[in-house]
Design a protein around this motif. Structure first.
Motif, PDB file in Angstrom:
ATOM      1  N   ASP A 161      59.714  67.868  20.006  1.00  0.00           N
ATOM      2  CA  ASP A 161      59.618  67.172  18.726  1.00  0.00           C
ATOM      3  C   ASP A 161      60.724  66.118  18.592  1.00  0.00           C
ATOM      4  N   GLY A 162      61.911  66.470  19.096  1.00  0.00           N
ATOM      5  CA  GLY A 162      63.027  65.528  19.011  1.00  0.00           C
ATOM      6  C   GLY A 162      62.794  64.274  19.819  1.00  0.00           C
ATOM      7  N   LEU A 163      62.252  64.437  21.025  1.00  0.00           N
ATOM      8  CA  LEU A 163      62.002  63.276  21.870  1.00  0.00           C
ATOM      9  C   LEU A 163      60.850  62.439  21.303  1.00  0.00           C
ATOM     10  N   ALA A 164      59.835  63.122  20.777  1.00  0.00           N
ATOM     11  CA  ALA A 164      58.704  62.404  20.178  1.00  0.00           C
ATOM     12  C   ALA A 164      59.179  61.565  18.991  1.00  0.00           C
ATOM     13  N   GLN A 165      60.082  62.125  18.207  1.00  0.00           N
ATOM     14  CA  GLN A 165      60.623  61.386  17.065  1.00  0.00           C
ATOM     15  C   GLN A 165      61.458  60.203  17.542  1.00  0.00           C
ATOM     16  N   ALA A 166      62.237  60.420  18.607  1.00  0.00           N
ATOM     17  CA  ALA A 166      63.057  59.342  19.155  1.00  0.00           C
ATOM     18  C   ALA A 166      62.189  58.183  19.632  1.00  0.00           C
ATOM     19  N   ALA A 167      61.013  58.509  20.164  1.00  0.00           N
ATOM     20  CA  ALA A 167      60.105  57.470  20.634  1.00  0.00           C
ATOM     21  C   ALA A 167      59.589  56.625  19.470  1.00  0.00           C
ATOM     22  N   THR A 168      59.291  57.282  18.362  1.00  0.00           N
ATOM     23  CA  THR A 168      58.765  56.550  17.199  1.00  0.00           C
ATOM     24  C   THR A 168      59.827  55.667  16.549  1.00  0.00           C
ATOM     25  N   LEU A 169      61.088  55.963  16.800  1.00  0.00           N
ATOM     26  CA  LEU A 169      62.176  55.199  16.197  1.00  0.00           C
ATOM     27  C   LEU A 169      62.540  53.942  16.990  1.00  0.00           C
ATOM     28  N   GLN A 170      61.937  53.764  18.176  1.00  0.00           N
ATOM     29  CA  GLN A 170      62.256  52.588  18.984  1.00  0.00           C
ATOM     30  C   GLN A 170      61.671  51.334  18.335  1.00  0.00           C
ATOM     31  N   PRO A 171      62.475  50.281  18.192  1.00  0.00           N
ATOM     32  CA  PRO A 171      61.974  49.047  17.579  1.00  0.00           C
ATOM     33  C   PRO A 171      60.926  48.370  18.467  1.00  0.00           C
ATOM     34  N   ASP A 203      53.475  55.834  42.443  1.00  0.00           N
ATOM     35  CA  ASP A 203      52.189  55.555  41.794  1.00  0.00           C
ATOM     36  C   ASP A 203      51.421  56.835  41.480  1.00  0.00           C
ATOM     37  N   LYS A 204      52.145  57.835  41.025  1.00  0.00           N
ATOM     38  CA  LYS A 204      51.514  59.098  40.641  1.00  0.00           C
ATOM     39  C   LYS A 204      51.450  59.190  39.120  1.00  0.00           C
ATOM     40  N   ARG A 205      50.363  59.756  38.618  1.00  0.00           N
ATOM     41  CA  ARG A 205      50.186  59.917  37.177  1.00  0.00           C
ATOM     42  C   ARG A 205      50.738  61.267  36.744  1.00  0.00           C
ATOM     43  N   VAL A 206      51.648  61.243  35.781  1.00  0.00           N
ATOM     44  CA  VAL A 206      52.168  62.478  35.218  1.00  0.00           C
ATOM     45  C   VAL A 206      52.018  62.420  33.703  1.00  0.00           C
ATOM     46  N   SER A 207      51.552  63.502  33.124  1.00  0.00           N
ATOM     47  CA  SER A 207      51.409  63.606  31.673  1.00  0.00           C
ATOM     48  C   SER A 207      52.289  64.758  31.203  1.00  0.00           C
ATOM     49  N   LEU A 208      53.276  64.454  30.385  1.00  0.00           N
ATOM     50  CA  LEU A 208      54.310  65.426  30.047  1.00  0.00           C
ATOM     51  C   LEU A 208      54.393  65.645  28.534  1.00  0.00           C
ATOM     52  N   LYS A 209      54.518  66.903  28.151  1.00  0.00           N
ATOM     53  CA  LYS A 209      54.632  67.241  26.723  1.00  0.00           C
ATOM     54  C   LYS A 209      56.063  67.008  26.259  1.00  0.00           C
ATOM     55  N   MET A 210      56.207  66.232  25.194  1.00  0.00           N
ATOM     56  CA  MET A 210      57.532  65.928  24.662  1.00  0.00           C
ATOM     57  C   MET A 210      57.948  66.964  23.618  1.00  0.00           C
ATOM     58  N   ASP A 264      51.353  52.256  25.243  1.00  0.00           N
ATOM     59  CA  ASP A 264      50.159  53.058  25.522  1.00  0.00           C
ATOM     60  C   ASP A 264      50.477  54.380  26.203  1.00  0.00           C
ATOM     61  N   CYS A 265      51.694  54.498  26.747  1.00  0.00           N
ATOM     62  CA  CYS A 265      52.087  55.762  27.377  1.00  0.00           C
ATOM     63  C   CYS A 265      52.147  56.902  26.354  1.00  0.00           C
ATOM     64  N   PHE A 266      52.246  56.532  25.071  1.00  0.00           N
ATOM     65  CA  PHE A 266      52.378  57.529  24.003  1.00  0.00           C
ATOM     66  C   PHE A 266      51.072  57.689  23.219  1.00  0.00           C
ATOM     67  N   ARG A 267      49.974  57.257  23.809  1.00  0.00           N
ATOM     68  CA  ARG A 267      48.700  57.260  23.091  1.00  0.00           C
ATOM     69  C   ARG A 267      48.287  58.672  22.676  1.00  0.00           C
ATOM     70  N   GLN A 268      48.512  59.653  23.567  1.00  0.00           N
ATOM     71  CA  GLN A 268      48.166  61.038  23.224  1.00  0.00           C
ATOM     72  C   GLN A 268      49.310  61.666  22.433  1.00  0.00           C
ATOM     73  N   PRO A 269      49.076  62.060  21.202  1.00  0.00           N
ATOM     74  CA  PRO A 269      50.148  62.617  20.361  1.00  0.00           C
ATOM     75  C   PRO A 269      50.887  63.779  21.033  1.00  0.00           C
ATOM     76  N   GLY A 270      52.213  63.677  21.027  1.00  0.00           N
ATOM     77  CA  GLY A 270      53.034  64.754  21.575  1.00  0.00           C
ATOM     78  C   GLY A 270      53.219  64.704  23.081  1.00  0.00           C
ATOM     79  N   TYR A 271      52.596  63.724  23.738  1.00  0.00           N
ATOM     80  CA  TYR A 271      52.695  63.607  25.188  1.00  0.00           C
ATOM     81  C   TYR A 271      53.130  62.206  25.599  1.00  0.00           C
ATOM     82  N   ILE A 272      53.691  62.124  26.777  1.00  0.00           N
ATOM     83  CA  ILE A 272      54.002  60.835  27.381  1.00  0.00           C
ATOM     84  C   ILE A 272      53.337  60.819  28.753  1.00  0.00           C
TER      85      ILE A 272
END
Length: 341
Positions: free
Chosen positions: A249-259, A240-247, A224-232
């Motif tokens: 393209d390479g990192l976003a692709q790496a995230a989608t490749l995780q089994p 316990d702080k909330r951070v929303s970070l823009k990934m 669910d950390c990747f729910r917003q496209p392009g962000y983590i």
């Protein structure tokens, strides 16, 4: 000392050594039972004892906690309290370790919390024979202060002696005062790390270098950390702080490749390890071995976080922006992550 009836419950009222009036419930609804509790607890002459500097703090602790309270028993309750607050296993383990070490060294296991003075704490923190560095002493003192914050909140002591203690830099050598400087990774070193790894480690290295994430936060990632496209989006484990970070393209692709090995967690195996105080060091050791194979010395995974801050600053981003991304409460903390390159 006198008994006072408050809403049907009798309380023992007395003056402390500071001259302030303190009231403690006896948990009794009739005077006879209240007098018996006062007598059995040793509170009958409490006010006179206070004037003589002999406060029966053990009796006070007994009345409040309903048992004979010692520092050792208070530490058990503190550990449980830390767990209910959702503190990380590492924080709990470290704090309990430091507090237990102090209790043992000071030989105060059997003393009630209210019997502790600042000298009991200062003698350990500012031990002249110890080679412990200033930064480590500060961390040790912070653990003890957390312990007494809990104790004071429970009402087991009228004062917090840890507030009167500080690290005495006058007794420390130059080496003890100096902090260990974290080194940043060069672009070539970073590229080498990425090429030499795959799976969890490749993603973790990229995420820490590009976004400044801690190893523990990466291990705790949920899908669910990747729910917003392009962000983590991460709730940091340490603060316990909330951070929303823009990934990138390479990192976003790496995230989608995780089994998908778990319905909720991205890295369930690493999460189990990081949450186990007895095994979490394995991850740091594993990264150190990766660096050793590449001939990288004096580097830790946390250096990637320093690399992120340093390069972000070099790109012209403000300390406020960098602090926000890193989950820091103050830019003073962030300053320690920015190095000259």
């Amino acid at each position: 000392m006198k008994l006072v009836n408050k809403k049907g419950i009798f309380h023992a009222q007395f003056k402390t050594t500071q001259g302030t009036t303190k009231t403690i419930t006896t948990r009794c609804t009739n005077r006879a039972d209240a007098e018996r509790v006062v007598k059995e607890s040793g509170l009958k002459d409490l006010e006179l004892a206070a004037r003589a500097g002999r406060l029966t703090q053990e009796a006070i602790g007994y009345l409040i906690s309903g048992r004979k309270l010692t520092l050792q028993k208070a530490l058990e309750d503190y550990q449980e309290w830390m767990e209910t607050r959702g503190k990380s296993p590492r924080t709990i383990m470290n704090n309990v370790h430091y507090i237990r070490s102090w209790i043992t060294a000071a030989q105060v296991e059997a003393l009630p919390p209210a019997a502790i003075t600042e000298k009991h704490i200062s003698d350990w923190i500012n031990n002249r024979e110890s080679q412990t560095k200033a930064n480590s002493r500060t961390i040790m003192l912070a653990a003890i202060r957390s312990f007494f914050f809990f104790i004071a909140g429970k009402g087991w002591t009228p004062n917090d002696p840890s507030k009167l203690v500080s690290v005495n830099y006058k007794i420390l050598s130059h080496v003890q005062k100096e902090t260990t400087v974290k080194r940043v990774f060069t672009a070539a070193e970073y590229d080498g790390l990425v090429k030499a790894t795959d799976g969890f480690w490749r993603f973790a290295i990229q995420a820490s270098r590009e976004l400044g994430l801690r190893l523990g936060d990466i291990c705790q990632l949920e899908w669910d950390c990747f729910r917003q496209p392009g962000y983590i989006t991460v709730w940091t484990d340490k603060r316990d702080k909330r951070v929303s970070l823009k990934m990138s393209d390479g990192l976003a692709q790496a995230a989608t490749l995780q089994p998908v090995a778990h319905a909720r967690y991205v890295f369930p195996e690493e999460r189990d390890i990081i949450n186990d105080p007895t095994r979490r060091a394995y991850l740091s050791v594993s990264f150190t071995r990766i660096c050793a194979r590449l001939g990288l010395k004096g580097k830790s995974f946390h250096c990637l976080r320093h690399t992120f801050a340093t390069e972000s600053n070099a790109e012209g981003r403000s300390l406020t922006q960098i602090a926000s991304d890193m989950g820091h409460s103050s830019t003073r903390t962030t300053e320690g992550y920015v190095h000259k390159i």
